[in-house]
Design a protein around this motif. Structure first.
Motif, mmCIF file in Angstrom:
data_model
loop_
_atom_site.group_PDB
_atom_site.id
_atom_site.type_symbol
_atom_site.label_atom_id
_atom_site.label_comp_id
_atom_site.label_asym_id
_atom_site.label_seq_id
_atom_site.Cartn_x
_atom_site.Cartn_y
_atom_site.Cartn_z
ATOM 1 N N PHE A 142 -79.278 9.880 47.024
ATOM 2 C CA PHE A 142 -78.803 9.742 48.406
ATOM 3 C C PHE A 142 -79.410 10.813 49.320
ATOM 4 C CE2 PHE A 142 -75.416 7.188 46.404
ATOM 5 C CZ PHE A 142 -75.465 6.080 47.239
ATOM 6 N N VAL A 164 -78.901 5.807 44.474
ATOM 7 C CA VAL A 164 -78.784 4.703 45.433
ATOM 8 C C VAL A 164 -78.999 3.382 44.702
ATOM 9 C CG1 VAL A 164 -79.711 3.781 47.588
ATOM 10 C CG2 VAL A 164 -79.796 6.226 47.159
ATOM 11 N N ARG A 165 -78.204 2.391 45.022
ATOM 12 C CA ARG A 165 -78.408 1.066 44.447
ATOM 13 C C ARG A 165 -79.455 0.325 45.279
ATOM 14 N NH1 ARG A 165 -76.966 2.953 40.220
ATOM 15 N NH2 ARG A 165 -74.842 2.834 39.451
ATOM 16 N N THR A 187 -72.848 -10.143 43.400
ATOM 17 C CA THR A 187 -71.519 -9.530 43.350
ATOM 18 C C THR A 187 -71.604 -8.215 42.571
ATOM 19 O OG1 THR A 187 -71.094 -10.862 41.389
ATOM 20 C CG2 THR A 187 -70.209 -11.687 43.477
ATOM 21 N N SER A 189 -72.874 -5.396 43.419
ATOM 22 C CA SER A 189 -74.129 -4.640 43.502
ATOM 23 C C SER A 189 -74.032 -3.443 44.448
ATOM 24 C CB SER A 189 -75.273 -5.566 43.934
ATOM 25 O OG SER A 189 -74.958 -6.159 45.177
ATOM 26 N N LYS A 191 -72.488 -3.551 47.956
ATOM 27 C CA LYS A 191 -72.660 -3.881 49.385
ATOM 28 C C LYS A 191 -71.722 -3.057 50.287
ATOM 29 C CE LYS A 191 -72.275 -8.419 48.648
ATOM 30 N NZ LYS A 191 -72.439 -8.482 47.186
ATOM 31 N N THR A 192 -70.545 -2.678 49.759
ATOM 32 C CA THR A 192 -69.593 -1.948 50.606
ATOM 33 C C THR A 192 -70.204 -0.634 51.081
ATOM 34 O OG1 THR A 192 -67.909 -2.877 49.167
ATOM 35 C CG2 THR A 192 -67.170 -1.220 50.730
ATOM 36 N N LEU A 193 -70.802 0.106 50.164
ATOM 37 C CA LEU A 193 -71.427 1.370 50.585
ATOM 38 C C LEU A 193 -72.694 1.111 51.388
ATOM 39 C CD1 LEU A 193 -70.976 3.790 47.529
ATOM 40 C CD2 LEU A 193 -69.656 3.666 49.652
ATOM 41 N N GLN A 230 -58.748 -2.446 50.094
ATOM 42 C CA GLN A 230 -59.798 -1.823 49.289
ATOM 43 C C GLN A 230 -60.881 -1.215 50.186
ATOM 44 O OE1 GLN A 230 -61.390 -4.081 45.740
ATOM 45 N NE2 GLN A 230 -63.280 -3.886 46.893
ATOM 46 N N GLU A 299 -68.037 -10.620 53.329
ATOM 47 C CA GLU A 299 -67.767 -11.984 52.841
ATOM 48 C C GLU A 299 -67.912 -12.948 54.016
ATOM 49 O OE1 GLU A 299 -67.680 -12.216 49.743
ATOM 50 O OE2 GLU A 299 -67.134 -10.169 49.209
ATOM 51 N N ALA A 333 -72.478 -12.325 48.774
ATOM 52 C CA ALA A 333 -73.361 -12.643 47.648
ATOM 53 C C ALA A 333 -73.878 -14.068 47.762
ATOM 54 C CB ALA A 333 -72.602 -12.468 46.336
ATOM 55 N N GLY A 497 -64.726 -10.175 46.719
ATOM 56 C CA GLY A 497 -64.856 -8.766 47.101
ATOM 57 C C GLY A 497 -64.072 -7.754 46.285
ATOM 58 N N ASP A 499 -62.889 -5.210 43.760
ATOM 59 C CA ASP A 499 -63.603 -4.417 42.769
ATOM 60 C C ASP A 499 -62.601 -3.943 41.731
ATOM 61 O OD1 ASP A 499 -65.951 -3.114 41.808
ATOM 62 O OD2 ASP A 499 -65.154 -1.230 42.564
HETATM 63 N N1 LIG Z 1 -74.804 3.950 44.313
HETATM 64 C C1 LIG Z 1 -73.831 3.649 43.482
HETATM 65 N N2 LIG Z 1 -73.773 4.244 42.260
HETATM 66 C C2 LIG Z 1 -72.791 3.937 41.395
HETATM 67 N N3 LIG Z 1 -71.816 3.059 41.648
HETATM 68 C C3 LIG Z 1 -71.842 2.422 42.829
HETATM 69 C C4 LIG Z 1 -72.830 2.690 43.795
HETATM 70 N N4 LIG Z 1 -72.582 1.921 44.877
HETATM 71 C C5 LIG Z 1 -71.487 1.204 44.599
HETATM 72 N N5 LIG Z 1 -71.043 1.501 43.376
HETATM 73 C C6 LIG Z 1 -69.856 0.921 42.701
HETATM 74 O O1 LIG Z 1 -70.146 -0.434 42.393
HETATM 75 C C7 LIG Z 1 -68.968 -1.212 42.422
HETATM 76 C C8 LIG Z 1 -69.194 -2.480 43.201
HETATM 77 O O2 LIG Z 1 -69.440 -2.209 44.552
HETATM 78 P P1 LIG Z 1 -68.979 -3.170 45.723
HETATM 79 O O3 LIG Z 1 -67.552 -3.507 45.577
HETATM 80 O O4 LIG Z 1 -69.422 -2.581 46.983
HETATM 81 O O5 LIG Z 1 -69.841 -4.460 45.372
HETATM 82 P P2 LIG Z 1 -70.151 -5.715 46.289
HETATM 83 O O6 LIG Z 1 -71.621 -5.926 46.272
HETATM 84 O O7 LIG Z 1 -69.494 -5.560 47.603
HETATM 85 O O8 LIG Z 1 -69.443 -6.861 45.434
HETATM 86 P P3 LIG Z 1 -68.777 -8.243 45.956
HETATM 87 O O9 LIG Z 1 -69.913 -9.110 46.375
HETATM 88 O O10 LIG Z 1 -68.079 -8.721 44.771
HETATM 89 O O11 LIG Z 1 -67.907 -7.877 47.082
HETATM 90 C C9 LIG Z 1 -67.904 -0.318 43.000
HETATM 91 O O12 LIG Z 1 -67.074 0.147 41.959
HETATM 92 C C10 LIG Z 1 -68.655 0.830 43.606
HETATM 93 O O13 LIG Z 1 -67.940 2.043 43.569
#
Ligand SMILES: Nc1ncnc2c1ncn2[C@@H]1O[C@H](COP(=O)(O)OP(=O)(O)OP(=O)(O)O)[C@@H](O)[C@H]1O
Length: 735
Positions: A142, A164-165, A187, A189, A191-193, A230, A299, A333, A497, A499
């Motif tokens: 990051f 970073v993802r 899903t 992956s 997206k929230t962050l 959440q 979503e 997703a 969504g 988790d």
């Molecule tokens: N860079 C990261 N390193 C490690 N873990 C991460 C990272 N970014 C997110 N996560 C973790 O990955 C998990 C899934 O993240 P998130 O809920 O944002 O997925 P999403 O893509 O929004 O899924 P969905 O489509 O189901 O909503 C969470 O537990 C989050 O804390």
């Protein structure tokens, strides 16, 4: 399987000793007035004495001396399922039978047609589908993203993330340049962050510093209350070093008054469900959007879906009227260009959007794509990606055997493979209520169990659906989220969504209304590189759904029904006891022990359903809501899920009912074997509140599931139980 084995005589009566039998016969022979003795025998039978217990139809009885008065025949199970209710034992409590099959109880002779007249299970081959893969991980840190150092340390120390993802690597820099972005990645992956980090980074940099009184600078709209909670928690964590920025959540079920007060005080990042936000736009004067710079639709395809489209229009109008320059973000997703809502919104509200589409092999590959020619074109294909470590399965199970198969599957996983964290998706709130109560009672043996503690597997059945009180909803969500084991029975309210860590299995007991929903449901497991499994239940007439899923690059392997049922052998509480042939060492009616166990369970469902007026109503109501939900599959899936392909009697059995309640079937169409009959006179709309199209019914269903909670009518009062002459009446009650 021998036919006599299928004609179950679930003889759980105690074996009659030879002497006992002789005594009975002598008694009858000695009596000239055999009618009298018949009555006496019946009385004894009802009293449950060994003497009066029904003797097996043995050779001695068959050899009636010529001229002798016809001997009374022992009570014997009829060879066809008992129609109607009110057998001698029909009001027995559920715990009377299942555990240990009720041995030692008063005599009980039952029949079941569980294995008879089921449609053949078609042979299906796994479609040759190239599953798309998505790169989830990167080794980037990051610190490479030029973020505020306090934000980076919060990510490392509070959220425990350091690398970073992939979706974050692509999305964060784009959002930091102020672009509108459409994000599609699988899903779990991250997206929230991907939107949370740039949002906080940009707001903390605003000068002069943001004040509470500035009101909302960002509006985040999510489809469910749980997802709102959440998302709020994650944003709250990200804001830890930036205490002057205030996040707030508005969602149905909370007190409107306290939300109004919080809005008056000032919320800078406003997280809300669409319905609740619309309620406040209409009723809360202090809500103002003049400062809004961000609109995030998580979503987005669901938020743009049937039930929410009107709400979203109200929200967009309110934001546009405020006139501020805004950055818009759409995430899911399963965003596709074919989704009418998405392209409409992209055309109306996005300015020169960039698409982040992370699937390998997708048209846009991993790179972000700039869309210059057609602003409404998102370039998103119809092919979906599911997590790489997700093992997908399906099972083709005839309607009558569905319930017992689900129970066998759960028992097999929890007893055979140890602690499990499982989510089971159902199509209605009533079905969730029904199954939770049934399984807690029958499978856990919570009351009156004859099994020892050691025999009972560790199973905690929880429930989550839109008709629950908000307090309980939050409690269950948190409990399941934190627990290592448990089985959550839920509607699609938990599909998007959420988790929920360490979920091992996703079971779709009722198939989802679209391939996109399939992807979201299975996406509750195998998150962020973890392993996970899924099982989709289909009836023989629904197997065409596999081709529909294959068109979206989804394929799965088959789990044979017999293999699922075999799990029943792991639990001796349901062994039952049949008519044993000592010489052959087999049950003369049910040679296969697994079938006997299935029948013991089936009997337990029936007894439970008939235990009281309340349980009977609950089973009927669950069946009714299942049928109603079945009518809401979209037109494009009617060739797979059409109410007319359902056999009502068989479907009723999967809700623990021996027969479909009267008045239920006439409006729903005949089963496949009834096609020769005249079409039903009554309109299908009889089972719905008004004459509604499938689209409208679906919208109603969604609205009730995701309601803002600000309805003036108490949801409990909406449900009226009309019981007239013991018949179940159809209710005008939302699913
Ligand atoms: N860079 C990261 N390193 C490690 N873990 C991460 C990272 N970014 C997110 N996560 C973790 O990955 C998990 C899934 O993240 P998130 O809920 O944002 O997925 P999403 O893509 O929004 O899924 P969905 O489509 O189901 O909503 C969470 O537990 C989050 O804390």
């Amino acid at each position: 399987m021998a036919e006599e084995g299928l004609m179950l005589n679930l003889a759980v009566n105690p074996p009659v000793s030879g002497t006992g039998r002789t005594k009975v016969q002598k008694q009858f022979r000695a009596s000239a007035k055999w009618v009298k003795s018949k009555k006496a025998a019946k009385r004894k039978l009802q009293a449950g004495s060994d003497e009066g217990a029904p003797a097996k139809r043995g050779p001695a009885q068959a050899r009636t001396p010529p001229g002798a008065p016809k001997q009374p025949q022992p009570r014997r199970a009829p060879l066809s399922p008992v129609k109607g209710r009110g057998g001698a034992d029909s009001k027995r409590s559920p715990q009377d039978v299942p555990e240990g099959g009720g041995q030692g109880d008063r005599p009980l002779v039952r029949t079941s047609s569980l294995f008879r007249n089921n449609p053949d299970i078609p042979a299906v081959s796994r479609p040759d589908v190239a599953q798309l893969r998505e790169k989830v991980f990167t080794s980037d840190s990051f610190t490479d993203l030029e973020l505020h150092p306090h934000l980076v340390s919060t990510l490392n120390n509070v959220l425990n993330v350091s690398c970073v993802r992939s979706v974050q690597k692509q999305t964060i820099p784009l959002l930091l340049t102020g672009r509108d972005v459409v994000v599609r990645s699988q899903t779990g992956s991250g997206k929230t962050l991907a939107y949370g980090i740039p949002l906080v980074q940009s707001l903390q940099a605003v000068h002069p510093k943001i004040k509470r009184s500035d009101g909302p600078l960002a509006v985040l709209v999510v489809p469910t209350r749980e997802l709102a909670q959440q998302s709020f928690q994650i944003i709250q964590k990200l804001l830890k070093p930036f205490t002057w920025i205030v996040p707030g959540v508005l969602m149905g079920g909370e007190k409107r008054k306290s939300e109004k007060a919080r809005l008056r005080k000032g919320i800078n990042i406003l997280i809300s469900t669409p319905g609740r936000l619309v309620d406040h736009i209409k009723n809360t004067e202090s809500i103002a959007f003049t400062a809004v710079r961000w609109l995030i639709l998580d979503e987005a395809d669901r938020t743009l879906d049937l039930g929410f489209e009107k709400d979203l229009t109200v929200i967009l109008n309110a934001l546009n009227a405020a006139g501020a320059q805004r950055q818009n973000v759409l995430l899911s997703a399963t965003l596709t260009e074919g989704e009418p809502g998405v392209s409409r919104l992209a055309g109306i509200c996005l300015k020169e959007p960039v698409t982040v589409h992370a699937s390998e092999g997708a048209a846009q590959s991993e790179e972000a794509r700039e869309l210059t020619s057609d602003p409404s074109s998102t370039g998103l294909s119809e092919s979906f990606t599911v997590p790489e470590k997700l093992q997908q399965h399906m099972a083709i199970v005839p309607s009558k055997l569905r319930l017992v198969c689900l129970a066998a599957f759960i028992l097999g996983k929890c007893k055979g493979e140890g602690a499990q964290k499982m989510i089971v998706f159902l199509s209605s709130c009533e079905a969730v209520e029904f199954l939770q109560s049934l399984f807690s009672k029958v499978l856990c043996g919570s009351a009156g169990s004859q099994g020892t503690g050691a025999e009972r597997p560790l199973m905690d059945f929880m429930r989550l659906h839109g008709n629950m009180e908000q307090e309980e909803r939050t409690e269950v969500f948190q409990k399941f989220s934190q627990s290592k084991t448990g089985i959550l029975l839920c509607t699609d309210v938990a599909a998007r969504g959420l988790d929920l860590p360490r979920v091992t299995w996703i079971v779709q007991y009722t198939p989802p209304a679209s391939p996109a929903e399939y992807v979201h449901r299975v996406g509750r497991t195998a998150r962020i590189g973890a392993r996970g499994n899924s099982l989709l239940f289909l009836t023989p007439s629904e197997t065409a759904y596999l081709a529909v899923l294959a068109n979206h690059n989804i394929s799965m392997s088959e789990m044979k029904m017999e293999d699922i049922l075999a799990n029943l052998m792991l639990d001796d509480r349901f062994a039952g006891r049949g008519k044993w042939d000592k010489k052959k060492g087999i049950d003369i009616f049910i040679p296969r022990p697994v079938d006997r166990r299935a029948l013991v369970l089936d009997q337990a469902w029936e007894n439970r359903a008939q235990a009281s007026a309340k349980t009977e109503w609950a089973s009927g109501s669950a069946l009714q809501s299942f049928l109603r939900a079945y009518t809401t599959y979209p037109a494009g899936l009617k060739h797979v899920f059409h109410i007319r392909t359902l056999h009502l009697g068989h479907t009723a059995k999967s809700f623990g009912l021996r027969d479909a309640p009267r008045g239920l079937g006439s409006g729903l169409g005949a089963g496949p074997r009834d096609r020769t009959r005249k079409p039903p006179r009554r309109d299908p709309s009889e089972i719905t509140p008004q004459k509604l199209s499938g689209k409208e019914r679906m919208a109603n269903l969604l609205r009730s599931e995701y309601s803002s909670g600000m309805d003036t009518v108490d949801p409990k009062k909406k449900t009226k139980i009309h019981k007239k002459a013991g018949k179940l009446r159809l209710q005008n009650q939302p699913a």
